[in-house]
Design a protein around this motif. Sequence first.
Motif, mmCIF file in Angstrom:
data_model
loop_
_atom_site.group_PDB
_atom_site.id
_atom_site.type_symbol
_atom_site.label_atom_id
_atom_site.label_comp_id
_atom_site.label_asym_id
_atom_site.label_seq_id
_atom_site.Cartn_x
_atom_site.Cartn_y
_atom_site.Cartn_z
ATOM 1 N N VAL A 38 40.745 36.640 30.514
ATOM 2 C CA VAL A 38 39.612 37.381 31.082
ATOM 3 C C VAL A 38 39.812 37.497 32.588
ATOM 4 O O VAL A 38 39.995 38.573 33.138
ATOM 5 N N SER A 39 39.771 36.345 33.259
ATOM 6 C CA SER A 39 40.086 36.230 34.686
ATOM 7 C C SER A 39 40.492 34.782 34.916
ATOM 8 O O SER A 39 40.158 33.902 34.111
ATOM 9 N N PRO A 40 41.223 34.484 36.003
ATOM 10 C CA PRO A 40 41.725 33.116 36.184
ATOM 11 C C PRO A 40 40.664 32.029 36.088
ATOM 12 O O PRO A 40 40.861 31.022 35.395
ATOM 13 N N ALA A 41 39.526 32.211 36.761
ATOM 14 C CA ALA A 41 38.495 31.174 36.765
ATOM 15 C C ALA A 41 37.848 31.019 35.393
ATOM 16 O O ALA A 41 37.630 29.904 34.907
ATOM 17 N N GLY A 48 41.887 29.103 28.300
ATOM 18 C CA GLY A 48 42.955 30.103 28.267
ATOM 19 C C GLY A 48 42.478 31.539 28.195
ATOM 20 O O GLY A 48 43.167 32.453 28.620
ATOM 21 N N GLY A 49 41.306 31.776 27.635
ATOM 22 C CA GLY A 49 40.802 33.139 27.497
ATOM 23 C C GLY A 49 40.024 33.288 26.202
ATOM 24 O O GLY A 49 39.357 32.361 25.739
ATOM 25 N N ILE A 50 40.126 34.469 25.592
ATOM 26 C CA ILE A 50 39.426 34.772 24.344
ATOM 27 C C ILE A 50 40.455 35.032 23.247
ATOM 28 O O ILE A 50 41.393 35.809 23.433
ATOM 29 N N LYS A 51 40.275 34.406 22.116
ATOM 30 C CA LYS A 51 41.237 34.513 21.017
ATOM 31 C C LYS A 51 40.924 35.740 20.161
ATOM 32 O O LYS A 51 39.765 36.049 19.884
ATOM 33 N N PHE A 73 37.827 42.589 30.738
ATOM 34 C CA PHE A 73 38.566 42.036 29.594
ATOM 35 C C PHE A 73 39.206 43.163 28.776
ATOM 36 O O PHE A 73 40.349 43.036 28.325
ATOM 37 N N ALA A 74 38.476 44.262 28.609
ATOM 38 C CA ALA A 74 39.020 45.411 27.878
ATOM 39 C C ALA A 74 40.278 45.935 28.553
ATOM 40 O O ALA A 74 41.248 46.304 27.879
ATOM 41 N N SER A 75 40.281 45.969 29.885
ATOM 42 C CA SER A 75 41.472 46.446 30.613
ATOM 43 C C SER A 75 42.665 45.533 30.362
ATOM 44 O O SER A 75 43.807 46.002 30.254
ATOM 45 N N ASN A 76 42.418 44.235 30.242
ATOM 46 C CA ASN A 76 43.511 43.303 29.911
ATOM 47 C C ASN A 76 44.029 43.565 28.498
ATOM 48 O O ASN A 76 45.239 43.495 28.246
ATOM 49 N N CYS A 77 43.109 43.866 27.585
ATOM 50 C CA CYS A 77 43.494 44.117 26.196
ATOM 51 C C CYS A 77 44.307 45.401 26.049
ATOM 52 O O CYS A 77 45.042 45.566 25.071
ATOM 53 N N GLN A 78 44.183 46.307 27.005
ATOM 54 C CA GLN A 78 44.924 47.570 26.952
ATOM 55 C C GLN A 78 46.389 47.404 27.369
ATOM 56 O O GLN A 78 47.191 48.306 27.123
ATOM 57 N N LYS A 79 46.724 46.274 27.960
ATOM 58 C CA LYS A 79 48.090 46.074 28.457
ATOM 59 C C LYS A 79 49.072 45.871 27.298
ATOM 60 O O LYS A 79 48.708 45.382 26.233
ATOM 61 N N HIS A 270 35.930 47.216 42.374
ATOM 62 C CA HIS A 270 37.220 46.637 41.997
ATOM 63 C C HIS A 270 37.155 45.892 40.672
ATOM 64 O O HIS A 270 38.107 45.901 39.894
ATOM 65 N N GLY A 271 36.044 45.245 40.405
ATOM 66 C CA GLY A 271 35.918 44.403 39.217
ATOM 67 C C GLY A 271 36.126 42.943 39.575
ATOM 68 O O GLY A 271 35.861 42.519 40.703
ATOM 69 N N LEU A 272 36.594 42.153 38.635
ATOM 70 C CA LEU A 272 36.832 40.738 38.895
ATOM 71 C C LEU A 272 38.043 40.589 39.807
ATOM 72 O O LEU A 272 39.109 41.132 39.535
ATOM 73 N N ASP A 273 37.858 39.853 40.889
ATOM 74 C CA ASP A 273 38.902 39.704 41.908
ATOM 75 C C ASP A 273 39.785 38.506 41.552
ATOM 76 O O ASP A 273 39.468 37.360 41.865
#
Length: 335
Positions: A38-41, A48-51, A73-79, A270-273
């Motif tokens: 999702v994001s580092p923090a 680790g994130g979302i399964k 999170f959706a933008s990460n899933c698009q990678k 920007h979104g999550l920094d």
Amino acid sequence: MAKINDEVVTQIVKKYGDVFRTGEVVFEETKNLQVIPVSPAIDVALGGGIKEGSWVILTGDPKTGKTTTALQFASNCQKEEHGKRKILFINAEGRLKSMNLEGVHGLNREEILVVDSAEGPMPAEDYLNIVVKYVTQQPNCVVIIDSISSLIPSKELSEDVEAQFRPGLPKILSIFTKKLANIVPKQRAIVIMINHFIANTSGMGMKRKIPDGGVKIRYQADTLLEVAYTKKWEASSGNQIGQLVHWRVGCSSAGGFPGGEAQSWLRYGHGLDYTQELINLGYEFGLISKSGSWYRCEFIEGDDGKFQGQQKLAQFLEDNPKHLNKLNEKIKEML
């Protein structure tokens, strides 16, 4: 069929199909589910994130970054490395704006399907049936429902506005989650339900606010994140450039501990920094030291890792992705 020699099992399979698997098969399937950041923090708090193959609920007061976090999170899933997943956005609130879509770095707007009502309000049943059909037919998808609190049953749409009846939405949501309970993990889909806090008028418990939508969706959720509070994020000039969102973990599909907390940095436009979050985590984990206004990256050799002011440090890391990635990897190694 699972290799279990049993006459009763054979009879059951003959009638109901291949419904049996050994525990070992289930274990192998579930242990290999991908965890998407999702994001580092937030990832640190979640383990680790979302399964994939899971249900997620994001709950909070209005304007606390829930939609932005879901879209990030959706933008990460698009990678590519996360499967280039299809995104379905249920715009039940009717409030998805250009600033939501352009204010999330890395988001591919062309690859998001947004569901809006064609004419007039759409009942909750229609929205949720669309989700059921989409998840059933589209493996590895991500669905964002924004929001659960804005869904309205058809019976309530057809009647006059009044408050003298028992809300029907929790029952509808219960049926919805039951219908998709076994489909979501098999399709390796992710369903994100954005939710609001409502006043606790039941007289039960000490909480002034409780999550909307009933208890069944919370039973179904593999990951529960609630916004505890937010703070202004101001530049040195005093102008607000974003907000600090303090999340509390109820549970996590990736193994994070219930009660864990995370502070995400949401920058407007920007979104999550990620850089800001990594700097803070680096300081917490001893990878970045501070003396007065000077910062030193302990993971960079020589004087190249010394900076006056956090802004210069952040700019250096953004200009040098290899060092930013190294900081991220060092943090992951320490978890």
